[in-house]
Design an enzyme around this catalytic site. Sequence first.
Site, mmCIF file in Angstrom:
data_model
loop_
_atom_site.group_PDB
_atom_site.id
_atom_site.type_symbol
_atom_site.label_atom_id
_atom_site.label_comp_id
_atom_site.label_asym_id
_atom_site.label_seq_id
_atom_site.Cartn_x
_atom_site.Cartn_y
_atom_site.Cartn_z
ATOM 1 N N ARG A 50 17.082 -14.967 60.689
ATOM 2 C CA ARG A 50 18.272 -14.676 59.895
ATOM 3 C C ARG A 50 18.026 -13.401 59.107
ATOM 4 N NH1 ARG A 50 23.738 -14.989 58.623
ATOM 5 N NH2 ARG A 50 23.941 -14.503 56.427
ATOM 6 N N LEU A 51 18.868 -12.387 59.315
ATOM 7 C CA LEU A 51 18.890 -11.208 58.465
ATOM 8 C C LEU A 51 19.971 -11.483 57.437
ATOM 9 C CD1 LEU A 51 18.883 -8.327 61.095
ATOM 10 C CD2 LEU A 51 16.938 -9.529 60.109
ATOM 11 N N CYS A 54 23.077 -11.209 48.213
ATOM 12 C CA CYS A 54 24.290 -11.454 47.449
ATOM 13 C C CYS A 54 23.780 -12.258 46.258
ATOM 14 C CB CYS A 54 25.299 -12.224 48.294
ATOM 15 S SG CYS A 54 26.924 -12.356 47.555
ATOM 16 N N CYS A 97 33.072 -14.966 48.348
ATOM 17 C CA CYS A 97 32.318 -14.782 49.588
ATOM 18 C C CYS A 97 31.687 -16.107 50.016
ATOM 19 C CB CYS A 97 31.239 -13.716 49.408
ATOM 20 S SG CYS A 97 29.911 -14.208 48.295
ATOM 21 N N CYS A 129 28.481 -16.022 51.256
ATOM 22 C CA CYS A 129 27.082 -15.633 51.448
ATOM 23 C C CYS A 129 26.111 -16.773 51.150
ATOM 24 C CB CYS A 129 26.738 -14.436 50.572
ATOM 25 S SG CYS A 129 27.714 -12.976 50.936
ATOM 26 N N GLU A 165 22.564 -5.502 48.108
ATOM 27 C CA GLU A 165 23.668 -6.177 47.415
ATOM 28 C C GLU A 165 24.989 -5.460 47.676
ATOM 29 O OE1 GLU A 165 25.228 -9.116 45.123
ATOM 30 O OE2 GLU A 165 23.061 -8.882 45.046
ATOM 31 N N GLY A 166 26.023 -6.245 47.912
ATOM 32 C CA GLY A 166 27.367 -5.693 48.052
ATOM 33 C C GLY A 166 27.527 -4.740 49.214
ATOM 34 N N ARG A 167 27.033 -5.135 50.378
ATOM 35 C CA ARG A 167 27.075 -4.276 51.565
ATOM 36 C C ARG A 167 26.380 -2.948 51.331
ATOM 37 N NH1 ARG A 167 32.510 -4.906 54.977
ATOM 38 N NH2 ARG A 167 32.730 -7.134 54.787
ATOM 39 N N ASP A 227 30.628 -0.253 55.098
ATOM 40 C CA ASP A 227 29.392 -1.028 55.049
ATOM 41 C C ASP A 227 28.234 -0.052 54.952
ATOM 42 O OD1 ASP A 227 27.202 -2.732 55.488
ATOM 43 O OD2 ASP A 227 28.332 -3.970 56.888
ATOM 44 N N ARG A 265 25.019 -0.930 54.480
ATOM 45 C CA ARG A 265 23.718 -1.545 54.751
ATOM 46 C C ARG A 265 22.973 -0.794 55.843
ATOM 47 N NH1 ARG A 265 26.117 -7.537 55.172
ATOM 48 N NH2 ARG A 265 27.648 -6.311 56.288
#
Length: 150
Positions: free
Chosen positions: A20-21, A25, A37, A39, A64-66, A98, A100
């Site tokens: 899991r990536l 959040c 959300c 998350c 955090e937050g995309r 996004d 990230r």
Amino acid sequence: MEHLAIIIGEPPADRPVLTRLHSACFITGDFLGSLRCDCGDQLQGAIAEIGRQGSGLLLYLAQEGRGIGLVNKLRAYRLQDRGADTVEANLQLGFDADERIYLPAAEMLRQLGFPHGASDDEQSGEGCRTRALGHRGGGTRSPRLSRQPP
């Protein structure tokens, strides 16, 4: 906050590993259960599934937050209160939809002895995001649990 790799159980070296990536959040979703959300639910579900499988990896990424950070995430919430969705709010704040970056996850996997990178759940429609770790994400959800080749 730094990126964090949590190894659950003893992932096999000769088979794909459940991975899991999870983009942080931290305050809002993962710990306070924000209604904005899912998350926290995603994180808890991933941990439960890895537990059911007996082993896996959880990569908790400090994005955090995309990738726009907590303060800007809270600014985006204000815009969402005025009718913008998450992507629109990020764009209005001058960010990409996004921000990230997944290259750190690829490096974490390599250092842990899983050098092939993770493949996203194809059903999510975001397979390209984690198949080519290191590229910026452009989707609307965090990568899901996937089988990670050894």
